[in-house]
Design a protein around this motif. Structure first.
Motif, PDB file in Angstrom:
ATOM      1  N   ASP A  89      11.126  14.542  98.368  1.00  0.00           N
ATOM      2  CA  ASP A  89      12.308  14.547  97.513  1.00  0.00           C
ATOM      3  C   ASP A  89      13.443  13.725  98.104  1.00  0.00           C
ATOM      4  N   ALA A  90      14.015  12.807  97.302  1.00  0.00           N
ATOM      5  CA  ALA A  90      15.072  11.922  97.792  1.00  0.00           C
ATOM      6  C   ALA A  90      16.442  12.571  97.772  1.00  0.00           C
ATOM      7  N   LYS A  91      16.712  13.367  96.760  1.00  0.00           N
ATOM      8  CA  LYS A  91      18.086  13.841  96.551  1.00  0.00           C
ATOM      9  C   LYS A  91      18.531  14.871  97.575  1.00  0.00           C
ATOM     10  N   ARG A  92      17.614  15.703  98.037  1.00  0.00           N
ATOM     11  CA  ARG A  92      18.007  16.747  98.995  1.00  0.00           C
ATOM     12  C   ARG A  92      17.273  16.593 100.329  1.00  0.00           C
ATOM     13  N   MET A  93      15.948  16.690 100.295  1.00  0.00           N
ATOM     14  CA  MET A  93      15.184  16.713 101.532  1.00  0.00           C
ATOM     15  C   MET A  93      15.428  15.487 102.402  1.00  0.00           C
ATOM     16  N   ALA A  94      15.316  14.291 101.820  1.00  0.00           N
ATOM     17  CA  ALA A  94      15.438  13.072 102.621  1.00  0.00           C
ATOM     18  C   ALA A  94      16.813  12.960 103.275  1.00  0.00           C
ATOM     19  N   LYS A  95      17.844  13.371 102.544  1.00  0.00           N
ATOM     20  CA  LYS A  95      19.198  13.358 103.113  1.00  0.00           C
ATOM     21  C   LYS A  95      19.295  14.324 104.286  1.00  0.00           C
ATOM     22  N   ASP A  96      18.781  15.545 104.084  1.00  0.00           N
ATOM     23  CA  ASP A  96      18.871  16.558 105.126  1.00  0.00           C
ATOM     24  C   ASP A  96      18.048  16.170 106.355  1.00  0.00           C
ATOM     25  N   VAL A  97      16.890  15.582 106.125  1.00  0.00           N
ATOM     26  CA  VAL A  97      16.049  15.147 107.240  1.00  0.00           C
ATOM     27  C   VAL A  97      16.727  14.026 108.017  1.00  0.00           C
ATOM     28  N   HIS A  98      17.333  13.090 107.311  1.00  0.00           N
ATOM     29  CA  HIS A  98      18.031  11.996 108.001  1.00  0.00           C
ATOM     30  C   HIS A  98      19.158  12.547 108.879  1.00  0.00           C
ATOM     31  N   GLU A  99      19.921  13.484 108.334  1.00  0.00           N
ATOM     32  CA  GLU A  99      20.999  14.081 109.117  1.00  0.00           C
ATOM     33  C   GLU A  99      20.450  14.822 110.332  1.00  0.00           C
ATOM     34  N   ALA A 100      19.317  15.497 110.147  1.00  0.00           N
ATOM     35  CA  ALA A 100      18.702  16.214 111.261  1.00  0.00           C
ATOM     36  C   ALA A 100      18.227  15.250 112.339  1.00  0.00           C
ATOM     37  N   LEU A 101      17.713  14.107 111.940  1.00  0.00           N
ATOM     38  CA  LEU A 101      17.262  13.106 112.912  1.00  0.00           C
ATOM     39  C   LEU A 101      18.444  12.535 113.692  1.00  0.00           C
ATOM     40  N   VAL A 102      19.559  12.335 113.007  1.00  0.00           N
ATOM     41  CA  VAL A 102      20.771  11.867 113.690  1.00  0.00           C
ATOM     42  C   VAL A 102      21.218  12.912 114.709  1.00  0.00           C
ATOM     43  N   GLU A 103      21.257  14.168 114.261  1.00  0.00           N
ATOM     44  CA  GLU A 103      21.696  15.245 115.153  1.00  0.00           C
ATOM     45  C   GLU A 103      20.719  15.423 116.314  1.00  0.00           C
ATOM     46  N   ALA A 104      19.423  15.253 116.035  1.00  0.00           N
ATOM     47  CA  ALA A 104      18.415  15.370 117.092  1.00  0.00           C
ATOM     48  C   ALA A 104      18.583  14.276 118.137  1.00  0.00           C
ATOM     49  N   ALA A 105      18.953  13.066 117.704  1.00  0.00           N
ATOM     50  CA  ALA A 105      19.189  11.968 118.650  1.00  0.00           C
ATOM     51  C   ALA A 105      20.400  12.254 119.521  1.00  0.00           C
ATOM     52  N   GLN A 106      21.418  12.833 118.915  1.00  0.00           N
ATOM     53  CA  GLN A 106      22.598  13.213 119.700  1.00  0.00           C
ATOM     54  C   GLN A 106      22.219  14.247 120.764  1.00  0.00           C
ATOM     55  N   ALA A 153      19.080  15.035 121.994  1.00  0.00           N
ATOM     56  CA  ALA A 153      18.045  14.646 122.955  1.00  0.00           C
ATOM     57  C   ALA A 153      18.465  13.489 123.848  1.00  0.00           C
ATOM     58  N   ARG A 154      19.324  12.606 123.317  1.00  0.00           N
ATOM     59  CA  ARG A 154      19.644  11.394 124.071  1.00  0.00           C
ATOM     60  C   ARG A 154      21.111  11.277 124.430  1.00  0.00           C
ATOM     61  N   GLY A 155      21.895  12.284 124.074  1.00  0.00           N
ATOM     62  CA  GLY A 155      23.302  12.274 124.445  1.00  0.00           C
ATOM     63  C   GLY A 155      24.103  11.178 123.772  1.00  0.00           C
ATOM     64  N   LEU A 156      23.703  10.780 122.562  1.00  0.00           N
ATOM     65  CA  LEU A 156      24.379   9.708 121.844  1.00  0.00           C
ATOM     66  C   LEU A 156      25.516  10.255 120.994  1.00  0.00           C
ATOM     67  N   SER A 157      26.483   9.399 120.692  1.00  0.00           N
ATOM     68  CA  SER A 157      27.484   9.745 119.691  1.00  0.00           C
ATOM     69  C   SER A 157      26.823   9.710 118.322  1.00  0.00           C
ATOM     70  N   ARG A 158      27.490  10.294 117.342  1.00  0.00           N
ATOM     71  CA  ARG A 158      26.923  10.258 115.986  1.00  0.00           C
ATOM     72  C   ARG A 158      26.728   8.826 115.504  1.00  0.00           C
ATOM     73  N   GLU A 159      27.697   7.967 115.745  1.00  0.00           N
ATOM     74  CA  GLU A 159      27.625   6.573 115.306  1.00  0.00           C
ATOM     75  C   GLU A 159      26.450   5.861 115.970  1.00  0.00           C
ATOM     76  N   ALA A 160      26.269   6.095 117.285  1.00  0.00           N
ATOM     77  CA  ALA A 160      25.173   5.438 117.999  1.00  0.00           C
ATOM     78  C   ALA A 160      23.813   5.959 117.526  1.00  0.00           C
ATOM     79  N   ALA A 161      23.735   7.265 117.229  1.00  0.00           N
ATOM     80  CA  ALA A 161      22.484   7.844 116.744  1.00  0.00           C
ATOM     81  C   ALA A 161      22.115   7.261 115.370  1.00  0.00           C
ATOM     82  N   ALA A 162      23.119   7.171 114.490  1.00  0.00           N
ATOM     83  CA  ALA A 162      22.867   6.583 113.168  1.00  0.00           C
ATOM     84  C   ALA A 162      22.445   5.125 113.298  1.00  0.00           C
ATOM     85  N   ALA A 163      23.059   4.399 114.228  1.00  0.00           N
ATOM     86  CA  ALA A 163      22.703   2.996 114.445  1.00  0.00           C
ATOM     87  C   ALA A 163      21.272   2.871 114.958  1.00  0.00           C
ATOM     88  N   GLU A 164      20.852   3.829 115.766  1.00  0.00           N
ATOM     89  CA  GLU A 164      19.482   3.822 116.285  1.00  0.00           C
ATOM     90  C   GLU A 164      18.471   3.970 115.152  1.00  0.00           C
TER      91      GLU A 164
END
Length: 661
Positions: free
Chosen positions: A616-633, A635-646
Motif C-alpha cells: 500500500d502506497a498511501k499508508r504503509m509505504a510512508k510509514d515504512v520509509h519513516e521507520a527506515l529513516v528512524e532506524a538509520a538514525q 543504528a548509525r547515529g545520523l541526523s534525520r537529514e543525513a538518514a533521509a539522504a542515505e
C-alpha cells in the motif's frame, strides 16, 4: 521543492529564475504568435480565403479549423487511462475556446509516427505517466528511447517548437514524476521552447486539481498567443462532448472477436488458461484473498520474478444488464462504432473493434464500476430530459460544484452506473455513451507471485478480493478481483506481462531486506522461489530478511507454510511477522519490527544490501520509509537529514526499490 507544480530549480536564485522564466515564456508566446500570424497572412493572399473549413463547409466557418489553424498535438502516454482522459478533457475544452484558430488533437504516443508527425505539430503538449520506479509506460518506451537517441546525436527536432508537459505520478515513489521531468528537460535540449512550467500531478493527493491548475496556466499562455479564452467554460466543453458514429446492425451480423481487441501494442493480451484458484485466508476471515495459477503454455508470454501481469477483466453480468437497461438498448443488439468525420474525430481515440454486440462492448470494453469524472457528468447533463436532473448534473460537473462533486461522487465512491441510476432521464445515445461518458475498461496490474524456474510453465497472482461497504452504505466490489475469484479451472483469461525493474540483485550473495505486508508479499514469494532454485544449483546466498504483516495469524497469514519452509531450508534467513489486530490493546505493524531490528537492517545495507518495499502506497509505504529513516538514525547515529539522504542515495543507485499502489 520537488512535486510543487511548475516549480523549477535553476542555479542563480529566485531573481534569475523569474527573469529567465519570463524571457523563455515571452519567446515562446512570440514565436507562436508569429507562426499563427504568418499563416493568416499567407492564407489571406491565396484564393481560398482565410478560416475555411477543412471540409469546405462554410456554415460554421468561425468554429471550424482552417488552413491557418495552429496545429496542437496533445500527446499522451498512459498505463491506467488517466493521461488519456486528461488529454481528451483538454482537447474538449480547447475546441470552443479557440474555435478556428487552433486544431487540437489527442494522440496516443504508441499510435503516433513521431518521426513523420512531429514536424507537422506547431505546438506539442505532452501528458505522460511515470510507471513503477521512474520508468515510462509501455506505450511511451519507444518514444522516450527515440528522444534519447536524438539528444545523443545532437539533433534538434523540436527547434523553436512551443511545448508544455504535465507529468502523472505518485509521490510515494522515489523517482516521483520522472517521465514528466525527463520530457520537460529533453524537449528543451532538443530545441523546444517551454510554454508553461512542467506540471507535476500527484496521485497520492489530488491529481485532478493538479491538472486543472496546470491547464489554467496553459490556457493563459495560449490565450496570449491566439487570443482565445472567450469561448471556454464547462458549458461549452459539454456542448463539444465527443461522440462516435453509432449504428445498430441487423441481427446475426458477425462480431469482430479476439483477445487482441482488448488492447494494442505492448498491452495486447494473450489468452491464458486458469489452472487453479484457491482461497488463501482461513474460514474465520471476514475477507478474501485468492491465489490464481495461470498456465502459459502456447500463449507466448514469459516473465521473470518481480514482473507484473496485466489482467483484462470483464464486468459482471449484473452490471452489464443494468447498463443496457439504463441505455434502453437490448444486449444482443449488434453495434458498429466509427470515428465521425471532421473535427470531432480529434477528440476521440479509435473505438473498440466492431461490429460487436452491446453485451460484448459493455462486458469487456466499458468501465461501468470505476470512478466517474466531471466531463462525463457534463455529457450526461446535456442529454437529460428532466430539468432537475439536468441542473444537478450540470452543477456536479462545474467548477462551482467542485465541493459537491467531492462529497457526493468522489468520497462515497459513486460509480458511473450508480450515477446513471440516480439520473434516469439522462439517457445518452450509444455514440455519446462510448465516446464521452464511459471510460475504456483498463487492465489491472498485479505483482507476479512466482518465479518461472520454480513454476513449471505457470504464473501466479496473489489477489485481495475487494468487496466492502462504502461510506455511503453501498457495496463496492472490485471488477478485476471479483472476476478473478469467480474463475474456474480451465477458463481462459486475457493477460499480458509488463517487465519491471523490481528485481533481485545480480549476485546471489548480496543481502536483501524485503518488506511486504498483506498481498505485498507477492513479488517476494517469487524472489524466494528464485533463491531456492539458485541454492539447489549450488549457489551461495546472501542473507535475506522478510518483514511480513497481516491482521491475524489465524485468519490472513497467507503462504505461512511456504515461508516457514523457506526459513528451514536457509533460503530465507529470518521471518519477522506483525499482526495488527490480534491484541485489541496494541497495534503491531512491520515498521515496529524494522525499528526493533535497526542495527541488523542497516548492517546488511552497509554490506551492500538491497531494500525492497511492496504494498500500500498511501499508508504503509510512508510509514515504512519513516521507520527506515528512524532506524538509520538509531543504528548509525545520523541526523534525520543525513538518514533521509542515505535512503535517497540508495534509491538513486537501485538499492531501495518500491512496488507500491
Amino acid at each position: 521543492m520537488d512535486g510543487q507544480e511548475g516549480t523549477q530549480t535553476y542555479f542563480g536564485g529566485p531573481t534569475l529564475l523569474a527573469a529567465t522564466s519570463a524571457l523563455v515564456f515571452s519567446a515562446s508566446v512570440a514565436l507562436l504568435y508569429v507562426r499563427y500570424q504568418s499563416r493568416i497572412f499567407k492564407d489571406s493572399n491565396s484564393s481560398s480565403g482565410c478560416f475555411q473549413s477543412a471540409s469546405g463547409n462554410d456554415e460554421n466557418q468561425e468554429d471550424a479549423p482552417s488552413e491557418t489553424a495552429v496545429q496542437v498535438t496533445v500527446l499522451y502516454g498512459t498505463q491506467t487511462g488517466t493521461a488519456e482522459r486528461f488529454a481528451k478533457k483538454l482537447v474538449t475544452e480547447a475546441v470552443p475556446r479557440y474555435g478556428g484558430k487552433a486544431r487540437f488533437r489527442a494522440v496516443d504516443v504508441e499510435e503516433w509516427d513521431f518521426k513523420d508527425q512531429l514536424p507537422k505539430a506547431d505546438v506539442l503538449i505532452a501528458l505522460f505517466a511515470t510507471y513503477g520506479d521512474g520508468e515510462p509506460t509501455d506505450s511511451a518506451s519507444d518514444f522516450v528511447r527515440w528522444l534519447e537517441d536524438q539528444e545523443e546525436a545532437d539533433e534538434e527536432p523540436l527547434l523553436g517548437k512551443p511545448f508544455g508537459v504535465f507529468g502523472l505520478g505518485n509521490r510515494q515513489y522515489e523517482h516521483f514524476n520522472a517521465m514528466g521531468k525527463l520530457l520537460d528537460k529533453r524537449f528543451t535540449k532538443l530545441g523546444g521552447s517551454r510554454l508553461v512550467p512542467v506540471g507535476l500531478g500527484d496521485d497520492d493527493e489530488n491529481i485532478e486539481d493538479d491538472f486543472d491548475r496546470w491547464t489554467e496556466r496553459l490556457w493563459s499562455s495560449l490565450d496570449e498567443a491566439l487570443g482565445g479564452g472567450a469561448g471556454g467554460g464547462a458549458a461549452a466543453a459539454a456542448a463539444a462532448a465527443p461522440a462516435y458514429d453509432a449504428e445498430v446492425l441487423p441481427a446475426g451480423t458477425p462480431e469482430a472477436a479476439g483477445a487482441g481487441s482488448l488492447g494494442h501494442g505492448h498491452a495486447a493480451p494473450a489468452m491464458v488458461r486458469v489452472a487453479e484458484v484457491r482461497e488463501l485466508h482461513s474460514a474465520e476471515s471476514e475477507r478474501s484473498c485468492v491465489h490464481v495459477e495461470l498456465e502459459l503454455g502456447g500463449s507466448g508470454l514469459s516473465y521473470t520474478a518481480g514482473d507484473h501481469v496485466g489482467v483484462h477483466p470483464a464486468n459482471s453480468e449484473e452490471a452489464v444488464e443494468a447498463a443496457a437497461g439504463l441505455l434502453g438498448v437490448p444486449l444482443d443488439s449488434v453495434v458498429r462504432l466509427s470515428l465521425p468525420e471532421g473535427r470531432a474525430a480529434d477528440l476521440l481515440s479509435a473505438p473498440p473493434p466492431t461490429p460487436a454486440t452491446l453485451r460484448t462492448l459493455l462486458t469487456w470494453h466499458t468501465d461501468l464500476l470505476g470512478p466517474v469524472h466531471r466531463p462525463a457528468l457534463a455529457a450526461l447533463a446535456a442529454c437529460a430530459s428532466d430539468a432537475a436532473d439536468k441542473d444537478r448534473l450540470a452543477l456536479l460537473s462545474s467548477q462551482e460544484g467542485k465541493q459537491e462533486f467531492a462529497s457526493w461522487v468522489s468520497q462515497p465512491q459513486r460509480s458511473l452506473l450508480c450515477v446513471m441510476r440516480e439520473f434516469p432521464s439522462a439517457r445518452p445515445s450509444l455514440g455519446l455513451f462510448f465516446g464521452a461518458i464511459a471510460p475504456r475498461l483498463q487492465p489491472r496490474y498485479y505483482s507476479i507471485s512466482s518465479a518461472p524456474a520454480a513454476s513449471d510453465g505457470r504464473m501466479s497472482i496473489t489477489c485481495a478480493v475487494v468487496d466492502e461497504e462504502t461510506s455511503a452504505g453501498r457495496r463496492h466490489r472490485g471488477v478485476a478481483s471479483m472476476w478473478l475469484a469467480r474463475q474456474s479451472e480451465g477458463a481462459e483469461v486475457p493477460a499480458h506481462v509488463r517487465s519491471s525493474t523490481f528485481k533481485l540483485p545480480r549476485r546471489h550473495e548480496t543481502p536483501i531486506i524485503m518488506i511486504g505486508p498483506g498481498t505485498g508479499i507477492a513479488p517476494f514469494r517469487g524472489f524466494l522461489q528464485e533463491r531456492a532454485t539458485a541454492r539447489a544449483a549450488g549457489k551461495d546466498l546472501g542473507e535475506a530478511l522478510l518483514f511480513f504483516g497481516c491482521r491475524d495469524r489465524a485468519k490472513d497469514f497467507i503462504y505461512e507454510a511456504e515461508l516457514r519452509d523457506f526459513v528451514r531450508s536457509g533460503v530465507l534467513s529470518e521471518l519477522f511477522t506483525a499482526f495488527s489486530r490480534e491484541d485489541p490493546g496494541k497495534k503491531d505493524y512491520v515498521q515496529h519490527h524494522l525499528l526493533a531490528n535497526a542495527e541488523r537492517v542497516w548492517g546488511l545495507i552497509g554490506e551492500g544490501g538491497h531494500l525492497y518495499v511492496c504494498g500500500d502506497a498511501k499508508r504503509m509505504a510512508k510509514d515504512v520509509h519513516e521507520a527506515l529513516v528512524e532506524a538509520a538514525q538509531k543504528a548509525r547515529g545520523l541526523s534525520r537529514e543525513a538518514a533521509a539522504a542515505e535512503l535517497h542515495f540508495l534509491a538513486d543507485c537501485g538499492r531501495y526499490l518500491k512496488d507500491v499502489w
